[in-house]
Design a protein around this motif. Structure first.
Motif, PDB file in Angstrom:
ATOM      1  N   SER A   7       3.161  -0.957 -11.779  1.00  0.00           N
ATOM      2  CA  SER A   7       3.066   0.497 -11.679  1.00  0.00           C
ATOM      3  C   SER A   7       2.726   0.881 -10.243  1.00  0.00           C
ATOM      4  O   SER A   7       2.259   0.052  -9.454  1.00  0.00           O
ATOM      5  CB  SER A   7       1.982   1.021 -12.620  1.00  0.00           C
ATOM      6  OG  SER A   7       0.705   0.576 -12.201  1.00  0.00           O
ATOM      7  N   GLY A   8       2.947   2.144  -9.902  1.00  0.00           N
ATOM      8  CA  GLY A   8       2.674   2.593  -8.542  1.00  0.00           C
ATOM      9  C   GLY A   8       1.234   2.372  -8.145  1.00  0.00           C
ATOM     10  O   GLY A   8       0.941   1.929  -7.028  1.00  0.00           O
ATOM     11  N   ASN A   9       0.308   2.647  -9.061  1.00  0.00           N
ATOM     12  CA  ASN A   9      -1.118   2.489  -8.775  1.00  0.00           C
ATOM     13  C   ASN A   9      -1.476   1.031  -8.518  1.00  0.00           C
ATOM     14  O   ASN A   9      -2.123   0.692  -7.529  1.00  0.00           O
ATOM     15  CB  ASN A   9      -1.941   3.040  -9.945  1.00  0.00           C
ATOM     16  CG  ASN A   9      -3.427   3.019  -9.663  1.00  0.00           C
ATOM     17  OD1 ASN A   9      -3.859   3.253  -8.543  1.00  0.00           O
ATOM     18  ND2 ASN A   9      -4.216   2.745 -10.680  1.00  0.00           N
ATOM     19  N   LEU A  10      -1.040   0.149  -9.424  1.00  0.00           N
ATOM     20  CA  LEU A  10      -1.353  -1.270  -9.271  1.00  0.00           C
ATOM     21  C   LEU A  10      -0.636  -1.869  -8.069  1.00  0.00           C
ATOM     22  O   LEU A  10      -1.187  -2.718  -7.353  1.00  0.00           O
ATOM     23  CB  LEU A  10      -0.965  -2.019 -10.549  1.00  0.00           C
ATOM     24  CG  LEU A  10      -1.450  -3.463 -10.671  1.00  0.00           C
ATOM     25  CD1 LEU A  10      -2.958  -3.545 -10.499  1.00  0.00           C
ATOM     26  CD2 LEU A  10      -1.035  -4.053 -12.012  1.00  0.00           C
ATOM     27  N   GLU A  11       0.580  -1.446  -7.817  1.00  0.00           N
ATOM     28  CA  GLU A  11       1.342  -1.898  -6.643  1.00  0.00           C
ATOM     29  C   GLU A  11       0.587  -1.598  -5.351  1.00  0.00           C
ATOM     30  O   GLU A  11       0.453  -2.448  -4.473  1.00  0.00           O
ATOM     31  CB  GLU A  11       2.705  -1.210  -6.622  1.00  0.00           C
ATOM     32  CG  GLU A  11       3.530  -1.448  -5.363  1.00  0.00           C
ATOM     33  CD  GLU A  11       4.288  -2.759  -5.394  1.00  0.00           C
ATOM     34  OE1 GLU A  11       4.514  -3.315  -4.313  1.00  0.00           O
ATOM     35  OE2 GLU A  11       4.642  -3.202  -6.491  1.00  0.00           O
ATOM     36  N   ASN A  12       0.061  -0.384  -5.253  1.00  0.00           N
ATOM     37  CA  ASN A  12      -0.697   0.004  -4.056  1.00  0.00           C
ATOM     38  C   ASN A  12      -1.969  -0.813  -3.906  1.00  0.00           C
ATOM     39  O   ASN A  12      -2.326  -1.249  -2.809  1.00  0.00           O
ATOM     40  CB  ASN A  12      -1.050   1.492  -4.110  1.00  0.00           C
ATOM     41  CG  ASN A  12       0.140   2.381  -3.847  1.00  0.00           C
ATOM     42  OD1 ASN A  12       1.055   2.018  -3.131  1.00  0.00           O
ATOM     43  ND2 ASN A  12       0.149   3.563  -4.445  1.00  0.00           N
ATOM     44  N   LYS A  13      -2.677  -1.023  -5.010  1.00  0.00           N
ATOM     45  CA  LYS A  13      -3.923  -1.786  -4.980  1.00  0.00           C
ATOM     46  C   LYS A  13      -3.679  -3.243  -4.570  1.00  0.00           C
ATOM     47  O   LYS A  13      -4.389  -3.793  -3.735  1.00  0.00           O
ATOM     48  CB  LYS A  13      -4.613  -1.730  -6.342  1.00  0.00           C
ATOM     49  CG  LYS A  13      -5.259  -0.384  -6.646  1.00  0.00           C
ATOM     50  CD  LYS A  13      -5.668  -0.255  -8.099  1.00  0.00           C
ATOM     51  CE  LYS A  13      -6.687  -1.280  -8.517  1.00  0.00           C
ATOM     52  NZ  LYS A  13      -7.130  -1.049  -9.924  1.00  0.00           N
ATOM     53  N   VAL A  14      -2.648  -3.838  -5.170  1.00  0.00           N
ATOM     54  CA  VAL A  14      -2.350  -5.246  -4.867  1.00  0.00           C
ATOM     55  C   VAL A  14      -1.857  -5.396  -3.429  1.00  0.00           C
ATOM     56  O   VAL A  14      -2.259  -6.321  -2.716  1.00  0.00           O
ATOM     57  CB  VAL A  14      -1.320  -5.808  -5.873  1.00  0.00           C
ATOM     58  CG1 VAL A  14      -0.901  -7.219  -5.469  1.00  0.00           C
ATOM     59  CG2 VAL A  14      -1.905  -5.818  -7.284  1.00  0.00           C
ATOM     60  N   VAL A  67     -15.758  -0.693  -0.815  1.00  0.00           N
ATOM     61  CA  VAL A  67     -14.610  -0.148  -1.536  1.00  0.00           C
ATOM     62  C   VAL A  67     -13.593   0.371  -0.524  1.00  0.00           C
ATOM     63  O   VAL A  67     -13.941   1.145   0.373  1.00  0.00           O
ATOM     64  CB  VAL A  67     -15.038   0.992  -2.489  1.00  0.00           C
ATOM     65  CG1 VAL A  67     -13.815   1.548  -3.228  1.00  0.00           C
ATOM     66  CG2 VAL A  67     -16.076   0.498  -3.491  1.00  0.00           C
ATOM     67  N   ILE A  68     -12.365  -0.073  -0.669  1.00  0.00           N
ATOM     68  CA  ILE A  68     -11.273   0.391   0.186  1.00  0.00           C
ATOM     69  C   ILE A  68     -10.396   1.318  -0.643  1.00  0.00           C
ATOM     70  O   ILE A  68      -9.938   0.955  -1.728  1.00  0.00           O
ATOM     71  CB  ILE A  68     -10.429  -0.790   0.715  1.00  0.00           C
ATOM     72  CG1 ILE A  68     -11.333  -1.836   1.383  1.00  0.00           C
ATOM     73  CG2 ILE A  68      -9.360  -0.289   1.676  1.00  0.00           C
ATOM     74  CD1 ILE A  68     -12.138  -1.323   2.543  1.00  0.00           C
ATOM     75  N   ALA A  69     -10.181   2.519  -0.158  1.00  0.00           N
ATOM     76  CA  ALA A  69      -9.452   3.526  -0.942  1.00  0.00           C
ATOM     77  C   ALA A  69      -7.981   3.592  -0.573  1.00  0.00           C
ATOM     78  O   ALA A  69      -7.617   3.501   0.598  1.00  0.00           O
ATOM     79  CB  ALA A  69     -10.099   4.889  -0.736  1.00  0.00           C
ATOM     80  N   VAL A  70      -7.154   3.737  -1.593  1.00  0.00           N
ATOM     81  CA  VAL A  70      -5.731   4.021  -1.392  1.00  0.00           C
ATOM     82  C   VAL A  70      -5.430   5.344  -2.080  1.00  0.00           C
ATOM     83  O   VAL A  70      -5.863   5.583  -3.207  1.00  0.00           O
ATOM     84  CB  VAL A  70      -4.823   2.897  -1.951  1.00  0.00           C
ATOM     85  CG1 VAL A  70      -4.944   1.644  -1.120  1.00  0.00           C
ATOM     86  CG2 VAL A  70      -5.137   2.601  -3.405  1.00  0.00           C
ATOM     87  N   TYR A  71      -4.714   6.217  -1.376  1.00  0.00           N
ATOM     88  CA  TYR A  71      -4.389   7.527  -1.936  1.00  0.00           C
ATOM     89  C   TYR A  71      -3.129   7.396  -2.775  1.00  0.00           C
ATOM     90  O   TYR A  71      -2.104   6.918  -2.302  1.00  0.00           O
ATOM     91  CB  TYR A  71      -4.173   8.543  -0.814  1.00  0.00           C
ATOM     92  CG  TYR A  71      -4.065   9.956  -1.324  1.00  0.00           C
ATOM     93  CD1 TYR A  71      -5.213  10.709  -1.548  1.00  0.00           C
ATOM     94  CD2 TYR A  71      -2.831  10.522  -1.604  1.00  0.00           C
ATOM     95  CE1 TYR A  71      -5.128  12.002  -2.031  1.00  0.00           C
ATOM     96  CE2 TYR A  71      -2.737  11.807  -2.087  1.00  0.00           C
ATOM     97  CZ  TYR A  71      -3.884  12.552  -2.294  1.00  0.00           C
ATOM     98  OH  TYR A  71      -3.795  13.826  -2.790  1.00  0.00           O
ATOM     99  N   VAL A  72      -3.199   7.822  -4.037  1.00  0.00           N
ATOM    100  CA  VAL A  72      -2.096   7.584  -4.959  1.00  0.00           C
ATOM    101  C   VAL A  72      -1.403   8.864  -5.416  1.00  0.00           C
ATOM    102  O   VAL A  72      -0.208   9.014  -5.252  1.00  0.00           O
ATOM    103  CB  VAL A  72      -2.602   6.805  -6.205  1.00  0.00           C
ATOM    104  CG1 VAL A  72      -1.457   6.573  -7.182  1.00  0.00           C
ATOM    105  CG2 VAL A  72      -3.198   5.469  -5.777  1.00  0.00           C
ATOM    106  N   TRP A  73      -2.140   9.821  -5.961  1.00  0.00           N
ATOM    107  CA  TRP A  73      -1.488  10.903  -6.691  1.00  0.00           C
ATOM    108  C   TRP A  73      -2.142  12.226  -6.361  1.00  0.00           C
ATOM    109  O   TRP A  73      -3.296  12.460  -6.684  1.00  0.00           O
ATOM    110  CB  TRP A  73      -1.577  10.601  -8.185  1.00  0.00           C
ATOM    111  CG  TRP A  73      -0.806  11.512  -9.096  1.00  0.00           C
ATOM    112  CD1 TRP A  73      -1.290  12.113 -10.211  1.00  0.00           C
ATOM    113  CD2 TRP A  73       0.559  11.903  -9.010  1.00  0.00           C
ATOM    114  NE1 TRP A  73      -0.317  12.862 -10.829  1.00  0.00           N
ATOM    115  CE2 TRP A  73       0.843  12.741 -10.095  1.00  0.00           C
ATOM    116  CE3 TRP A  73       1.588  11.624  -8.105  1.00  0.00           C
ATOM    117  CZ2 TRP A  73       2.096  13.313 -10.309  1.00  0.00           C
ATOM    118  CZ3 TRP A  73       2.825  12.192  -8.313  1.00  0.00           C
ATOM    119  CH2 TRP A  73       3.075  13.008  -9.404  1.00  0.00           C
ATOM    120  N   ILE A  74      -1.412  13.129  -5.746  1.00  0.00           N
ATOM    121  CA  ILE A  74      -1.984  14.388  -5.262  1.00  0.00           C
ATOM    122  C   ILE A  74      -2.455  15.294  -6.401  1.00  0.00           C
ATOM    123  O   ILE A  74      -3.398  16.078  -6.241  1.00  0.00           O
ATOM    124  CB  ILE A  74      -0.968  15.129  -4.372  1.00  0.00           C
ATOM    125  CG1 ILE A  74      -1.674  16.259  -3.608  1.00  0.00           C
ATOM    126  CG2 ILE A  74       0.191  15.665  -5.203  1.00  0.00           C
ATOM    127  CD1 ILE A  74      -0.844  16.860  -2.509  1.00  0.00           C
TER     128      ILE A  74
END
Length: 199
Positions: free
Chosen positions: A69-76, A175-182
């Protein structure tokens, strides 16, 4: 008859001033609150990365297909980048049973292997989501380590940190943040503010 009328006029004037000052105080309070909320979220953007012992990757409970998924893809992807930059000694993947019967560990492992990371650098642990902090802490103790890096959605930044502070010292959690969904932004802003004060 004249004196009472003067008193009533005086009373009305005082009452008017009281509400006028109250409105000003409320406006100032709201402005300060908004400024503080913005400041707390801005702190996430300017946080910097320092080396830790363990990089933690957690499953995505929204994963319902054999493609990340987009969220998991960004995290990984962010986790892989951190590990390749020597920000951690080992990767720990925590996962729970997927209700859609998707093998998330295989998906994550495949993504990591595509980036030439040796499998010996990866540890796996089946764990309920509620036990993630506890099992992460146990893994640290087994290896005589202290620090972790956790990649999270921007709007879950302080919530993620709060969950792990139940078992690990706040100073040892990065914690490292990734921006996912506006569309999560409005609720997320206040969510970050709420958990900021719970840490």
């Amino acid at each position: 008859m004249v004196v009472p009328r003067k008193k009533r006029k005086y009373t009305r004037k005082k009452k008017y001033n009281f509400w006028l000052y109250s409105k000003k105080i409320i406006k100032i309070f709201i402005i300060l609150l908004i400024a503080h909320i913005i400041f707390i979220n801005w702190k996430i953007l300017v946080s910097w990365v320092y080396n830790s012992d363990l990089l933690v990757i957690t499953w995505d409970n929204k994963q319902n297909s054999n493609k990340l998924s987009g969220n998991l893809e960004n995290k990984v992807s962010q986790s892989i980048e951190l590990f390749k930059n020597n920000s951690a000694k080992k990767i720990l993947i925590l996962w729970d049973k997927n209700i859609f019967k998707i093998d998330e560990v295989a998906l994550i492992k495949n993504k990591i292997s595509q980036n030439d990371i040796w499998e010996g650098n990866i540890a796996y642990q089946n764990s309920s989501m509620l036990s993630y902090p506890k099992n992460t802490n146990l893994f640290l103790e087994e290896n005589d380590w202290n620090n972790i890096i956790l990649v999270s959605d921007f709007w879950d930044y302080y919530n993620s940190k709060f969950q792990y502070t139940q078992k690990i010292s706040e100073n040892n959690i990065q914690v490292i943040a990734v921006y996912v969904w506006i569309l999560d932004s409005i609720w997320g802003i206040f969510k970050n503010y709420y958990y900021y004060w719970k840490i």
